[in-house]
Design an enzyme around this catalytic site. Structure first.
Site, PDB file in Angstrom:
ATOM      1  N   LYS A 156       0.864  -1.176   0.000  1.00  0.00           N
ATOM      2  CA  LYS A 156       0.000   0.000   0.000  1.00  0.00           C
ATOM      3  C   LYS A 156       0.905   1.231   0.000  1.00  0.00           C
ATOM      4  O   LYS A 156       1.487   1.591   1.034  1.00  0.00           O
ATOM      5  CB  LYS A 156      -0.899   0.048   1.236  1.00  0.00           C
ATOM      6  CG  LYS A 156      -1.922   1.194   1.183  1.00  0.00           C
ATOM      7  CD  LYS A 156      -2.472   1.537   2.554  1.00  0.00           C
ATOM      8  CE  LYS A 156      -1.613   2.571   3.251  1.00  0.00           C
ATOM      9  NZ  LYS A 156      -1.608   3.901   2.578  1.00  0.00           N
ATOM     10  N   GLU A 177       9.916   1.175  10.523  1.00  0.00           N
ATOM     11  CA  GLU A 177      10.906   2.252  10.393  1.00  0.00           C
ATOM     12  C   GLU A 177      10.132   3.558  10.526  1.00  0.00           C
ATOM     13  O   GLU A 177       9.375   3.943   9.640  1.00  0.00           O
ATOM     14  CB  GLU A 177      11.619   2.158   9.043  1.00  0.00           C
ATOM     15  CG  GLU A 177      12.919   2.944   9.007  1.00  0.00           C
ATOM     16  CD  GLU A 177      12.775   4.283   8.327  1.00  0.00           C
ATOM     17  OE1 GLU A 177      13.006   5.304   9.014  1.00  0.00           O
ATOM     18  OE2 GLU A 177      12.429   4.334   7.140  1.00  0.00           O
ATOM     19  N   CYS A 184      13.458  11.079   7.489  1.00  0.00           N
ATOM     20  CA  CYS A 184      13.512  10.591   8.872  1.00  0.00           C
ATOM     21  C   CYS A 184      14.911  10.701   9.468  1.00  0.00           C
ATOM     22  O   CYS A 184      15.072  10.738  10.684  1.00  0.00           O
ATOM     23  CB  CYS A 184      13.009   9.153   8.950  1.00  0.00           C
ATOM     24  SG  CYS A 184      13.914   8.022   7.877  1.00  0.00           S
ATOM     25  N   GLU A 193       9.557  15.731  16.414  1.00  0.00           N
ATOM     26  CA  GLU A 193      10.036  15.700  15.031  1.00  0.00           C
ATOM     27  C   GLU A 193       9.368  16.799  14.214  1.00  0.00           C
ATOM     28  O   GLU A 193       8.141  16.908  14.171  1.00  0.00           O
ATOM     29  CB  GLU A 193       9.748  14.339  14.407  1.00  0.00           C
ATOM     30  CG  GLU A 193      10.348  14.170  13.023  1.00  0.00           C
ATOM     31  CD  GLU A 193      10.108  12.790  12.440  1.00  0.00           C
ATOM     32  OE1 GLU A 193      10.955  12.318  11.657  1.00  0.00           O
ATOM     33  OE2 GLU A 193       9.075  12.180  12.764  1.00  0.00           O
TER      34      GLU A 193
END
Length: 482
Positions: free
Chosen positions: A176, A251, A285, A386
């Site tokens: 997906k 992850e 990331c 973040e």
């Protein structure tokens, strides 16, 4: 402008209509233009894709490993042939500069190539038994059907990162792609047909995570789930997978510290700090989220940093001279702007940027100015959470111990950076810096043969290299007696 294309699901090696007529509208984040209309899979569509993959698994898993690799090599050649076309698809749906999209295409090739080259190195073992003449065989076998869920920031590379090792190891695969950026993966599906992939080994179901993603995770056919995305989404996937005791590889987010010591090559550190922060509009990331600079070189570093950030050209990502494109969406842009405003409320100073770019072509897209913040400290929200955007937070540290302590003060543990010429500091850093991936005296950018993984809220498991490839096989132990 060309008419937006309409895409169906890709199941069993062919385009397949979803059970419903609902479609996602894919827009260019730089212009707002409609690029395509993409099918939204329902639970029955996901189940159909998984059953198709399950049916294809026995024949695919019984192939000799090098025969499976040959299909991947054929796909690689087609990706090379269409590299510029794929790069432009990435730029159109994601917004990253074309020069960065070309790098992503090459990285996708390297990821698939590593899996193809190393599938014969998925080695088992023979152990002496406990009875006369007995041998204990430990064999590496594929899991079965692997489900992939990917993020929007590297739409082609993330699919390649999961598909390559999954198929090389003998699994079949259903992915997906993110609902904002499915076009690269759909283009890869087209190439898989041209490469002659057996029907059903690679399938694409498009749509949102709450429906499509959940259906992939909870279906008993799925044996392994590999996901790249946000930490909150990863927690939901892990919780949903727990009912079926499924293996999960996640992850997730990062909050990378970038440490510059007093003996560092300042020019090299400045260049790397900017590259590691503003690449892909900061939507990485492993991006430099916290820049810690020794007080002895702080002023010199800041002066050169200002010059470097001021020189960044933000605009049309298809322009070869553009350094930074737009944020992926208006929602993401607003999130970043809110974090900057909160940082200012908490005492940070905006040296550069700190605002949405407006006027002319900027009004059509989601453009945010490259931003530099000073007077930042560890108590601020922007240091703990973040950002995933083009905001560089500069923090003064008094010495090496201070830098390590502040860097480790995070719930994330994916990537970190260190600039120093002192071997003793480097040796200490390898023991004391609690991150799964550390770049010493260089900018970021993991290698296909490395191992990309983190600790804490950055996820579990990992991708790439031989360690990542090993995740796509299980073990079977046989006590062999004549």
């Amino acid at each position: 402008m060309t008419k937006p294309k309409t895409h169906d699901l890709f199941i069993g090696g062919a385009w397949s209509k979803a059970d419903n007529t609902e479609r996602d509208t894919i827009r260019n984040p730089a212009t707002g233009d409609i690029l395509a209309h993409v099918a939204v899979a329902g639970e029955d569509d996901v189940n159909r894709a998984l059953r198709t993959a399950q049916d294809a698994f026995p024949a695919w898993s019984r192939l000799v490993a090098t025969d499976r690799a040959d299909y991947l090599y054929r796909l690689i050649e087609l990706i090379r042939r269409d590299a510029e076309k794929l790069a432009r698809i990435i730029t159109s749906e994601n917004g990253k500069p074309l020069k960065e999209a070309r790098i992503e295409v090459n990285f996708a090739i390297q990821l698939i190539r590593f899996a193809a080259e190393n599938v014969r190195r998925l080695e088992g073992n023979i152990i002496p038994g406990s009875r006369p003449g007995e041998k204990i065989l430990i064999e590496k076998i594929p899991h079965g059907v692997v489900a992939g869920i990917s993020a929007w920031n590297f739409p082609l590379a993330l699919t390649a990162r999961k598909m390559g090792p999954a198929l090389a190891a003998g699994n079949t695969f259903v992915i997906k792609p993110h609902e904002l950026t499915p076009l690269s993966t759909l283009a890869l599906a087209e190439l898989s047909v041209e490469a002659g992939f057996p029907k059903g080994i690679f399938n694409v179901v498009t749509g949102g995570g709450a429906t499509v993603g959940n259906a992939l995770v909870t279906n008993p056919i799925t044996k392994l789930i590999t996901m790249t995305g946000s930490t909150p989404a990863g927690r939901k996937i892990m919780a949903a997978a727990s009912a079926g005791l499924k293996e999960v590889r996640l992850e997730l987010g990062g909050k990378a510290p970038f440490i510059v010591m007093e003996d560092a090559d300042i020019d090299a550190a400045v260049n790397a700090a900017v590259a590691a922060r503003f690449m892909n509009c900061g939507q990485v990331c492993t991006a430099n989220e916290r820049t810690y600079v020794h007080t002895a070189v702080y002023d010199a570093f800041l002066k050169r940093l200002r010059t470097k950030v001021e020189a960044l050209k933000t605009g049309n990502p298809l322009d070869e001279k553009t350094d930074m494109g737009p944020k992926i969406s208006a929602q993401e842009l607003e999130k970043v702007d809110a974090m900057v405003r909160k940082a200012v409320e908490q005492g940070a100073k905006v040296e550069l940027g700190g605002r949405r770019l407006t006027g002319g072509d900027y009004d059509r897209g989601n453009f945010y100015a490259p931003t530099l913040l000073t007077n930042v400290n560890g108590d601020m929200d922007i240091v703990r959470n973040e950002v995933f955007g083009p905001v560089l937070s500069l923090i003064r540290v008094k010495d090496f111990d201070d830098a390590i302590a502040q860097a480790n003060n995070s719930r994330y543990g994916l990537s970190a950076y260190m600039f120093t010429q002192d071997l003793k500091k480097i040796m200490r850093m390898t023991n004391e810096l609690n991150f799964g991936e550390i770049y010493v005296n260089r900018e970021g950018g993991e290698a296909a043969q490395g191992f990309h993984h983190g600790y804490g809220d950055s996820g579990i498991g990992g991708e790439d290299g031989q360690y990542g490839l090993e995740a796509y096989v299980d073990t079977k132990t046989v006590y062999l007696n004549a």
